[in-house]
Design a protein around this motif. Sequence first.
Motif, PDB file in Angstrom:
ATOM      1  N   ILE A 125      19.079 -37.210  -7.813  1.00  0.00           N
ATOM      2  CA  ILE A 125      17.934 -37.977  -8.688  1.00  0.00           C
ATOM      3  C   ILE A 125      18.999 -38.359  -9.976  1.00  0.00           C
ATOM      4  CG2 ILE A 125      16.417 -36.937 -10.362  1.00  0.00           C
ATOM      5  CD1 ILE A 125      15.507 -34.763  -8.686  1.00  0.00           C
ATOM      6  N   HIS A 133      11.586 -34.744  -0.603  1.00  0.00           N
ATOM      7  CA  HIS A 133      12.181 -34.583  -2.193  1.00  0.00           C
ATOM      8  C   HIS A 133      11.034 -35.257  -2.980  1.00  0.00           C
ATOM      9  CE1 HIS A 133      13.717 -38.198  -0.747  1.00  0.00           C
ATOM     10  NE2 HIS A 133      13.825 -38.865  -1.951  1.00  0.00           N
ATOM     11  N   PHE A 176       8.823 -40.675  -7.143  1.00  0.00           N
ATOM     12  CA  PHE A 176       8.623 -39.547  -6.438  1.00  0.00           C
ATOM     13  C   PHE A 176       7.372 -39.153  -5.299  1.00  0.00           C
ATOM     14  CE2 PHE A 176      11.476 -38.440  -9.852  1.00  0.00           C
ATOM     15  CZ  PHE A 176      12.520 -37.598  -9.090  1.00  0.00           C
ATOM     16  N   PRO A 208      14.236 -40.863  -7.806  1.00  0.00           N
ATOM     17  CA  PRO A 208      15.190 -40.351  -6.425  1.00  0.00           C
ATOM     18  C   PRO A 208      16.030 -41.580  -6.043  1.00  0.00           C
ATOM     19  CG  PRO A 208      12.665 -40.800  -5.854  1.00  0.00           C
ATOM     20  CD  PRO A 208      12.663 -40.951  -7.234  1.00  0.00           C
TER      21      PRO A 208
END
Length: 121
Positions: free
Chosen positions: A70, A14, A8, A79
């Motif tokens: 996810i 995101h 991440f 992700p």
Amino acid sequence: MKLKRVGFFQELDHGDPNGPKLAEHVSDRPQPDEAKVIEYLRGGLLLIGCPGVVNDVLDNKICPVGSPDILTDGVWAWPGDLPYYVAKYHLRLPKEFIDHLRGRSFRPPAEGEVDIRHLEL
């Protein structure tokens, strides 16, 4: 169960603003077991499905590269575009995560093996 997070990166829309920087994990050569890592990441279970696509944040000429979904294996979450970055930029992922994959013989969980209703991101 609280999931561990990997991939991440803060540059991703995101990603985690306090997460690691993607550019700092890029390598000029493949990592050990890279192909197995990529397949494992692609084989994760869908934890959160998100509409849309994402572009390469390191090269804006490349799009789309994946989805902002996810995925999980019941212990870790990542992700949906992480396999792309590992393949394209040979990202170095945390040793703890790679050791986990090796402990599973690079075999992602099968459908029904993980009850995602009890997982927390």
